[in-house]
Design an enzyme around this catalytic site. Structure first.
Site, PDB file in Angstrom:
ATOM      1  N   LYS A   1     154.484  33.018 116.181  1.00  0.00           N
ATOM      2  CA  LYS A   1     153.019  32.890 116.154  1.00  0.00           C
ATOM      3  C   LYS A   1     152.592  31.427 116.198  1.00  0.00           C
ATOM      4  CE  LYS A   1     150.951  32.848 112.087  1.00  0.00           C
ATOM      5  NZ  LYS A   1     150.008  31.880 111.563  1.00  0.00           N
ATOM      6  N   ASN A   2     153.245  30.597 115.394  1.00  0.00           N
ATOM      7  CA  ASN A   2     152.776  29.215 115.284  1.00  0.00           C
ATOM      8  C   ASN A   2     153.160  28.339 116.482  1.00  0.00           C
ATOM      9  OD1 ASN A   2     151.471  29.855 112.971  1.00  0.00           O
ATOM     10  ND2 ASN A   2     153.023  29.007 111.588  1.00  0.00           N
TER      11      ASN A   2
ATOM     12  N   ARG B   1     143.027  29.131 111.688  1.00  0.00           N
ATOM     13  CA  ARG B   1     143.323  27.716 111.610  1.00  0.00           C
ATOM     14  C   ARG B   1     143.531  27.113 113.016  1.00  0.00           C
ATOM     15  NH1 ARG B   1     142.310  24.194 108.091  1.00  0.00           N
ATOM     16  NH2 ARG B   1     143.540  22.332 108.405  1.00  0.00           N
TER      17      ARG B   1
ATOM     18  N   CYS C   1     144.481  30.671 106.283  1.00  0.00           N
ATOM     19  CA  CYS C   1     144.891  31.135 104.966  1.00  0.00           C
ATOM     20  C   CYS C   1     144.500  30.128 103.891  1.00  0.00           C
ATOM     21  CB  CYS C   1     146.404  31.358 104.943  1.00  0.00           C
ATOM     22  SG  CYS C   1     146.886  32.902 105.699  1.00  0.00           S
TER      23      CYS C   1
ATOM     24  N   ARG D   1     143.007  21.953 103.243  1.00  0.00           N
ATOM     25  CA  ARG D   1     143.686  21.768 104.535  1.00  0.00           C
ATOM     26  C   ARG D   1     142.884  20.788 105.396  1.00  0.00           C
ATOM     27  NH1 ARG D   1     145.969  27.465 106.519  1.00  0.00           N
ATOM     28  NH2 ARG D   1     147.341  26.121 107.719  1.00  0.00           N
ATOM     29  N   PRO D   2     143.040  19.479 105.074  1.00  0.00           N
ATOM     30  CA  PRO D   2     142.250  18.465 105.776  1.00  0.00           C
ATOM     31  C   PRO D   2     142.632  18.365 107.253  1.00  0.00           C
ATOM     32  CG  PRO D   2     143.946  17.430 104.430  1.00  0.00           C
ATOM     33  CD  PRO D   2     144.000  18.903 104.135  1.00  0.00           C
ATOM     34  N   ILE D   3     141.722  17.776 108.050  1.00  0.00           N
ATOM     35  CA  ILE D   3     142.069  17.528 109.458  1.00  0.00           C
ATOM     36  C   ILE D   3     141.848  16.059 109.811  1.00  0.00           C
ATOM     37  CG2 ILE D   3     141.876  19.852 110.444  1.00  0.00           C
ATOM     38  CD1 ILE D   3     139.053  19.243 111.210  1.00  0.00           C
ATOM     39  N   ASP D   4     141.963  15.214 108.771  1.00  0.00           N
ATOM     40  CA  ASP D   4     141.747  13.779 108.968  1.00  0.00           C
ATOM     41  C   ASP D   4     142.765  13.167 109.937  1.00  0.00           C
ATOM     42  OD1 ASP D   4     143.503  14.476 106.754  1.00  0.00           O
ATOM     43  OD2 ASP D   4     143.753  12.321 106.450  1.00  0.00           O
TER      44      ASP D   4
ATOM     45  N   ASP E   1     156.334  28.195 104.705  1.00  0.00           N
ATOM     46  CA  ASP E   1     155.956  29.556 105.094  1.00  0.00           C
ATOM     47  C   ASP E   1     156.975  30.607 104.638  1.00  0.00           C
ATOM     48  OD1 ASP E   1     153.764  28.431 106.261  1.00  0.00           O
ATOM     49  OD2 ASP E   1     154.450  28.649 108.325  1.00  0.00           O
TER      50      ASP E   1
ATOM     51  N   ILE F   1     154.269  21.066 100.101  1.00  0.00           N
ATOM     52  CA  ILE F   1     153.414  20.900 101.284  1.00  0.00           C
ATOM     53  C   ILE F   1     151.958  21.288 100.983  1.00  0.00           C
ATOM     54  CG2 ILE F   1     153.099  21.444 103.751  1.00  0.00           C
ATOM     55  CD1 ILE F   1     155.831  20.212 103.308  1.00  0.00           C
TER      56      ILE F   1
ATOM     57  N   ARG G   1     147.742  39.217 110.419  1.00  0.00           N
ATOM     58  CA  ARG G   1     147.473  37.975 111.158  1.00  0.00           C
ATOM     59  C   ARG G   1     148.734  37.460 111.825  1.00  0.00           C
ATOM     60  NH1 ARG G   1     143.423  34.085 107.968  1.00  0.00           N
ATOM     61  NH2 ARG G   1     143.723  32.995 109.906  1.00  0.00           N
TER      62      ARG G   1
HETATM   63  C1  EPZ Z   1     150.829  24.811 110.241  1.00  0.00           C
HETATM   64  O1  EPZ Z   1     149.637  24.547 109.542  1.00  0.00           O
HETATM   65  C2  EPZ Z   1     150.983  26.306 110.243  1.00  0.00           C
HETATM   66  N1  EPZ Z   1     149.816  26.904 110.878  1.00  0.00           N
HETATM   67  C3  EPZ Z   1     151.145  26.831 108.824  1.00  0.00           C
HETATM   68  O2  EPZ Z   1     151.464  28.196 108.916  1.00  0.00           O
HETATM   69  C4  EPZ Z   1     152.308  26.108 108.140  1.00  0.00           C
HETATM   70  O3  EPZ Z   1     152.327  26.474 106.784  1.00  0.00           O
HETATM   71  C5  EPZ Z   1     152.155  24.597 108.255  1.00  0.00           C
HETATM   72  O4  EPZ Z   1     151.961  24.216 109.643  1.00  0.00           O
HETATM   73  C6  EPZ Z   1     153.367  23.838 107.720  1.00  0.00           C
HETATM   74  O5  EPZ Z   1     154.510  24.180 108.437  1.00  0.00           O
HETATM   75  C7  EPZ Z   1     149.744  27.020 112.192  1.00  0.00           C
HETATM   76  O6  EPZ Z   1     150.654  26.639 112.916  1.00  0.00           O
HETATM   77  C8  EPZ Z   1     148.537  27.658 112.755  1.00  0.00           C
HETATM   78  P1  EPZ Z   1     150.252  20.798 108.616  1.00  0.00           P
HETATM   79  P2  EPZ Z   1     148.963  23.116 109.612  1.00  0.00           P
HETATM   80  O7  EPZ Z   1     149.183  20.056 109.336  1.00  0.00           O
HETATM   81  O8  EPZ Z   1     149.166  22.573 110.986  1.00  0.00           O
HETATM   82  C9  EPZ Z   1     148.564  17.758 105.358  1.00  0.00           C
HETATM   83  C10 EPZ Z   1     151.471  30.444 108.285  1.00  0.00           C
HETATM   84  O9  EPZ Z   1     151.706  31.071 107.218  1.00  0.00           O
HETATM   85  N2  EPZ Z   1     147.556  17.355 106.372  1.00  0.00           N
HETATM   86  O10 EPZ Z   1     151.644  20.645 109.082  1.00  0.00           O
HETATM   87  O11 EPZ Z   1     147.595  23.239 109.095  1.00  0.00           O
HETATM   88  C11 EPZ Z   1     148.331  19.159 104.830  1.00  0.00           C
HETATM   89  O12 EPZ Z   1     147.377  19.182 103.805  1.00  0.00           O
HETATM   90  C12 EPZ Z   1     150.646  29.186 108.277  1.00  0.00           C
HETATM   91  O13 EPZ Z   1     151.851  30.846 109.402  1.00  0.00           O
HETATM   92  C13 EPZ Z   1     146.727  16.291 106.119  1.00  0.00           C
HETATM   93  O14 EPZ Z   1     146.780  15.665 105.062  1.00  0.00           O
HETATM   94  O15 EPZ Z   1     149.858  22.332 108.583  1.00  0.00           O
HETATM   95  C14 EPZ Z   1     149.713  19.554 104.375  1.00  0.00           C
HETATM   96  O16 EPZ Z   1     149.962  19.027 103.107  1.00  0.00           O
HETATM   97  C15 EPZ Z   1     149.986  28.898 106.998  1.00  0.00           C
HETATM   98  N3  EPZ Z   1     145.813  15.939 107.085  1.00  0.00           N
HETATM   99  C16 EPZ Z   1     150.635  18.826 105.368  1.00  0.00           C
HETATM  100  O17 EPZ Z   1     149.830  17.809 105.972  1.00  0.00           O
HETATM  101  C17 EPZ Z   1     145.730  16.572 108.275  1.00  0.00           C
HETATM  102  O18 EPZ Z   1     144.904  16.185 109.106  1.00  0.00           O
HETATM  103  C18 EPZ Z   1     151.203  19.708 106.456  1.00  0.00           C
HETATM  104  O19 EPZ Z   1     150.165  20.436 107.091  1.00  0.00           O
HETATM  105  C19 EPZ Z   1     146.596  17.652 108.519  1.00  0.00           C
HETATM  106  C20 EPZ Z   1     147.503  18.035 107.550  1.00  0.00           C
END
Ligand code: EPZ
Length: 430
Positions: free
Chosen positions: A22-23, A93, A117, A122-125, A305, A327, A397
């Site tokens: 999925k991801n 997401r 979820c 879940r920031p996007i900075d 995950d 994480i 999902r």
């Molecule tokens: C992806 O989420 C997956 N989602 C998540 O899967 C998965 O848990 C996660 O990666 C970690 O492997 C999708 O692929 C749609 P990250 P994502 O950006 O991209 C921080 C599932 O169950 N961060 O790798 O949102 C964040 O807070 C889902 O299938 C920032 O600080 O995760 C976290 O601590 C749930 N700023 C870390 O980075 C940002 O701009 C990793 O998050 C982005 C992230």
């Protein structure tokens, strides 16, 4: 009302085939609109988040032809709108992947901010930082992420955290930007590599995916491609944990064993037997498990995950185990539900201290999110008596036909929609 009803206590035997990741599929679908030619994607999982994203892609004018449940053709030449908004897209997401795709292709976009979820803030900075560095004007207002650039320019971008989403989003935009982009401290997850491979199939020039540094040389345009998505390591890991907790002997097929190494290592520590083949793993468990310690980390560390599913396994392992979540800060919401099933787990900050109990007992529980929901299903399979898992829309999902696949392994599980169906199941199994 859709619920899973499970009569626990049946070991799992047989063979189960894993679907596409999925991801990986979500960003690949978004990237597919970056060319005006037709892209064919196979091994697509037929799950809710994928269908929502496909609707959103259709909603901006792209042609989406569902060849069958697992194959789709997408043509992005008909896109007539770069604003993405519908009542569903806010719930997933992965809507944010359309930012990188549309910004790269059209130089502007406006996407409703993502939900997903509830597993912590879940920031996007970091996504924003990347687009800004590439010369885009970025504004987050009124629930939308708006980005615009006259000339998207390659740049050196250091990610403060190895974010999967930010790495992929920047990679997509950079594929069509002018000049060279270097992403440092990039995420190394298999799905990042899969997206890079897909973009390269479409004519992008991306090197280093799977390492800390990804180098992208922008190209003028992308072209048609046919691509098959990698197997879902989390779906595979979920079945492996189900066998560990319930006992049994199952061949999990259509997997890349290397992607499962962290889960395999931890299950071996609990006393399971695991055999690896080219594209399958066999898991054997007698249900008598030992304690261990687990810490979630970026790939190749133990995946966040898989954290709830592994915690459920450790909940019935002898001794005291710990699970540290590094994480996301709010990924222990299943603990209260598991406690209703007899688990003995205490959460202190980001560590769950798990004192193994002999067995779970069936109860009525709510799935708090996707992976936690799957974990509660595993607990139900291992439990004595009947478990009802509510709110299974979260599980749907990301898992395709979870109940059907488990039932084919001998589990007593059914999806029910009415009280009558529920009572019928209980009568039949008791
Ligand atoms: C992806 O989420 C997956 N989602 C998540 O899967 C998965 O848990 C996660 O990666 C970690 O492997 C999708 O692929 C749609 P990250 P994502 O950006 O991209 C921080 C599932 O169950 N961060 O790798 O949102 C964040 O807070 C889902 O299938 C920032 O600080 O995760 C976290 O601590 C749930 N700023 C870390 O980075 C940002 O701009 C990793 O998050 C982005 C992230």
């Amino acid at each position: 009302m859709e619920q899973y009803v499970i009569k626990g206590g049946n070991p799992l035997y047989g063979e189960v085939e894993i679907g596409g990741a999925k991801n990986a599929a979500l960003p690949i679908l978004a990237a597919a609109i970056m060319t005006d030619e037709t892209v064919t994607i196979e091994n697509l999982p037929n799950v809710r988040d994928i269908n929502v994203l496909l609707q959103a892609i259709e909603g901006i004018g792209a042609r989406v032809e569902r060849v069958n449940d697992h194959k789709v053709k997408i043509n992005g030449s008909f896109i007539n709108d770069v604003k993405v908004d519908n009542e569903y897209i806010r719930k997933i997401r992965a809507s944010y992947y359309l930012i990188g795709a549309l910004l790269g292709k059209y130089g502007r976009t406006e996407v409703a901010l993502p939900g997903g979820c509830d597993i912590g803030s879940r920031p996007i900075d970091l996504h924003k930082k990347g687009f800004l560095a590439m010369g885009a004007n970025v504004e987050i207002a009124h629930g939308f992420f708006k980005a615009e650039a006259e000339h998207l320019m390659g740049n050196h971008i250091y990610l403060d955290k190895a974010s999967v989403g930010a790495t992929i989003n920047i990679m997509m935009a950079a594929a069509l930007a002018e000049g060279k982009t270097v992403i440092e401290n990039a995420a190394k997850e298999p799905h990042v590599v899969d997206v890079a491979n897909f973009l390269n199939c479409m004519g992008a020039n991306i090197r280093g995916a799977g390492t800390d540094v990804i180098r992208i040389v922008g190209v003028e345009k992308l072209h048609k491609a046919e691509y098959s998505i990698i197997p879902d390591q989390i779906e595979a890991g979920t079945f492996m944990c189900a066998v560990a907790a319930t006992g049994g002997d199952v061949m999990v097929t259509n997997v890349i064993p290397k992607h499962l190494e962290a889960t395999t290592a931890k299950l071996l520590e609990t006393g399971c037997e695991i055999e690896e083949f080219d594209d399958a793993v066999r898991v054997i468990s007698d249900g008598r498990l030992h304690r261990t310690q687990v810490t979630t980390l970026y790939y190749p560390g133990f995946p966040t995950d898989m954290q709830p599913q592994m915690a459920v396994v450790l909940g019935v392992a002898e001794g005291t185990s710990t699970v540290t979540e590094s994480i996301f800060e709010n990924r222990f919401k299943y603990v209260d539900e598991l406690t209703k099933m007899g688990a003995n787990i205490k959460v202190e900050s980001n560590i769950a201290i798990i004192s193994g109990v002999e067995k779970y007992t069936g109860a009525y529980v709510n799935a708090p999110d996707l992976r936690a929901g799957a974990a509660l299903v595993i607990a139900g399979l291992a439990a004595e008596g009947v478990t009802i898992v509510d709110d299974i829309q979260y599980i749907q999902r990301g898992y395709e036909d979870l109940e059907g696949k488990l039932a084919s392994l001998g589990a007593k599980i059914e999806k029910v929609t009415t009280e009558k169906e529920l009572q019928k199941f209980i009568l039949r199994v008791s």
